[in-house]
Scaffold this active site. Structure first.
Site, short mmCIF file in Angstrom:
data_model
loop_
_atom_site.label_atom_id
_atom_site.label_comp_id
_atom_site.label_asym_id
_atom_site.label_seq_id
_atom_site.Cartn_x
_atom_site.Cartn_y
_atom_site.Cartn_z
N CYS A 100 0.86 -1.19 0.00
CA CYS A 100 0.00 0.00 0.00
C CYS A 100 0.90 1.24 0.00
CB CYS A 100 -0.89 -0.01 1.24
SG CYS A 100 -1.71 1.55 1.58
N CYS A 104 -3.62 7.49 -1.75
CA CYS A 104 -4.91 7.58 -2.45
C CYS A 104 -6.04 8.09 -1.54
CB CYS A 104 -5.32 6.22 -2.99
SG CYS A 104 -3.95 5.16 -3.43
N THR A 191 -4.30 4.80 7.39
CA THR A 191 -3.27 4.39 6.44
C THR A 191 -2.37 5.57 6.08
OG1 THR A 191 -4.74 2.71 5.54
CG2 THR A 191 -2.93 3.44 4.12
N GLU A 257 -0.17 1.82 9.26
CA GLU A 257 -1.44 2.30 9.82
C GLU A 257 -1.21 2.74 11.25
OE1 GLU A 257 -1.45 -0.84 8.32
OE2 GLU A 257 -2.29 -0.12 6.44
N HIS A 292 -12.82 5.13 -2.98
CA HIS A 292 -11.76 4.27 -2.47
C HIS A 292 -11.98 2.81 -2.88
CE1 HIS A 292 -7.98 4.41 -0.51
NE2 HIS A 292 -8.26 3.38 0.26
N TYR A 296 -9.17 0.41 -5.09
CA TYR A 296 -8.72 -0.97 -4.88
C TYR A 296 -8.62 -1.75 -6.18
CZ TYR A 296 -8.97 -0.79 0.24
OH TYR A 296 -8.74 -0.50 1.55
N CYS A 299 -4.82 -0.64 -7.05
CA CYS A 299 -3.68 -1.00 -6.17
C CYS A 299 -3.64 -2.49 -5.88
CB CYS A 299 -3.72 -0.19 -4.89
SG CYS A 299 -4.92 -0.74 -3.66
N GLU A 447 -6.74 -5.52 4.74
CA GLU A 447 -7.23 -4.24 4.20
C GLU A 447 -8.20 -4.49 3.05
OE1 GLU A 447 -4.43 -0.70 4.26
OE2 GLU A 447 -4.49 -1.24 2.16
#
Ligand code: SF4
Length: 482
Positions: A100, A104, A191, A257, A292, A296, A299, A447
């Site tokens: 990650c 974003c 994050t 995180e 978001h 995903y 990413c 996640e």
């Protein structure tokens, strides 16, 4: 100010002087700490890519706000093509970092706040939209990292914010002052927070009349007075502190995180973008979550590429790459991974313009994307574990490899295909371990399940967005049913 390079970004974070609780200590030089540094490098990658001649066109774009070239990670999407490019950029970052890269969340928050403040102003006569534009113009010009902070602790899930014994279990406006507001509460699972310059605080769910103190959206510097950070552990995280990087799996990059506590943090009016408008809290939550969930699709597909590559390589190293059942498993991994990506592209390509002018993803398809992400990476991880073999969970350490006697036996008995070096084979196994059971699995698996909301949240949105009555009407019409 212009586009920062990775090194300039790292220096800018260092200059903030952030402090955090990390494994019982508050390190003096947080950015250099072994647990934190890999995650900062992953964010720095997003800066350097904007200067790389091969990726500049994807990572840079023109901003209508500041009339200058900006990093796409701060862009307010002006077309469906912008949304598609965002997903392509995220896949590229995922492939290159294998983790990650954290940047974003603020981008997704900004796009959601931009359209929500516009509509809120139209209805309530408030002045949030111009405020937010001023704020975001500065973010773009300074090329900052912004954390999007949504998830409240939520306490007893059967109770609303107003019913909780401790009102801080949902972040709230604790006091109004002539020059601003004072907020109190916490945001969990943040994050990349320690790698950010700014925080965009948002409500965690749709608030109802009577819950105005919890309907708050505002911007806070990460080094604001009253903010406290507590580092979140990841599986096998202390391997990052070992001398040899071999057992870490991902030798350069990592995610991060933290638990973030807001202990009476003052926010001046010019940084407040929602102040009790409960009727817009749910709209903001849904839009941010949908952006978001789209993210995903990029990413996780990128990290999936790394896992597929490592699985195909370990099959060669083990000498089983020609077996048909191994090929089938790798094809299955590719199919699942490209399905994730397809959903990310589809919800972007069918995105639509908001009243404020920026582009919002297709919410139905973004939620389908994320629902797939709650399952497919787990299946990819299962297949990778199957192909890699049991050594994935029993391999001796890098420290023993360095021992003259133990190292001799490890090299002798962990040798497989003569075309490959034993230590290289160990590196690949550690990378797979990192993604399916180690620190990388926090980003790639946990996640994927809970980030941007758990699967039930996507099911609710899919049911809401699917226009099921239209489908029923179509069938009735088709069959001449009144
Ligand atoms: Fe970006 Fe993915 Fe990390 Fe979210 S989980 S911040 S979309 S890299």
């Amino acid at each position: 100010m212009g586009l920062k390079k990775g090194e300039e970004y790292l220096q800018s974070i260092k200059s903030l002087g952030l402090k955090a609780h990390v494994l019982g200590e508050t390190p003096e030089d947080l950015p250099e700490h072994g647990l934190v540094a890999p995650s900062q490098k992953a964010v720095a990658f997003t800066y350097d890519a904007a200067h790389n001649s091969e990726t500049r066109d994807l990572f840079c774009t023109e901003s209508f706000l500041c009339k200058d070239v900006v990093n796409r990670f701060t862009h307010l999407h002006q077309s469906a093509a912008d949304l598609v490019n965002k997903v392509k950029m995220q896949r590229y970052c995922g492939v290159q970092t294998g983790c990650c890269f954290q940047r974003c969340v603020g981008l997704d928050a900004a796009n959601a706040i931009f359209s929500t403040t516009y509509e809120c102003d139209q209805k309530h006569g408030s002045h949030y939209h111009e405020r937010f534009k001023d704020y975001w113009r500065w973010v773009q010009q300074a090329d900052l990292v912004v954390d999007g902070a949504m998830t409240d602790p939520k306490g007893d899930r059967s109770k609303r914010p107003v019913e909780q014994p401790d009102p801080d279990l949902f972040l709230r406006i604790k006091a109004h002052r002539p020059d601003g507001i004072v907020i109190s509460g916490a945001k969990l699972h943040q994050t990349g927070m320690l790698n950010s310059h700014e925080i965009l605080v948002m409500p965690t769910l749709t608030m109802r009349p009577g819950e105005e103190p919890w309907a708050v959206c505002c911007a806070v510097p990460t080094n604001a007075k009253g903010i406290h950070y507590i580092y979140g552990r990841q599986t096998s995280d202390t391997r990052k502190l070992e001398v040899s990087k071999l057992d870490v799996g991902n030798p350069v990059y990592g995610g991060q995180e933290v638990m973030t506590v807001f202990d009476d943090v003052f926010v001046p009016h010019e940084r407040v973008f929602m102040n009790g408008e409960v009727d817009f809290s749910g709209i903001l939550v849904e839009r941010f979550a949908s952006y978001h969930r789209q993210s995903y699709g990029g990413c996780k597909a990128g990290v999936g590429d790394v896992l597929i590559g490592a699985t195909a390589l370990i099959a060669k190293m083990n000498g089983v790459d020609r077996a048909s059942h191994i090929n089938d498993k790798i094809v299955e991994m590719i199919h699942l991974n490209e399905t994730i990506y397809s959903c990310g592209i589809a919800c972007s390509a069918t995105g639509e313009q908001t009243a404020a002018g920026n582009f919002q993803v297709n919410m139905l398809l973004a939620n389908v994307c994320k629902l797939n992400v709650t399952r497919f990476p787990y299946e990819l991880a299962r297949l990778a574990t199957d192909v890699a073999g049991g050594l994935l969970g029993t391999m001796p350490s890098a420290a023993d490899l360095a021992d003259p006697l133990a190292g001799k036996y490890i090299r002798k008995y962990l040798a497989a295909s003569p075309e490959y070096d034993t230590v290289d084979r160990m590196k690949v196994l550690r990378l797979i371990e990192n993604l399916v059971a180690g620190a990388g699995a926090v980003g790639y698996l946990i996640e994927s399940m809970h980030g941007a909301g758990p699967p039930t949240a996507q099911r609710i949105m899919i049911r809401r967005q699917a226009k099921i009555d239209q489908k029923i009407d179509t069938v009735k019409h088709f069959l001449s049913i009144k």
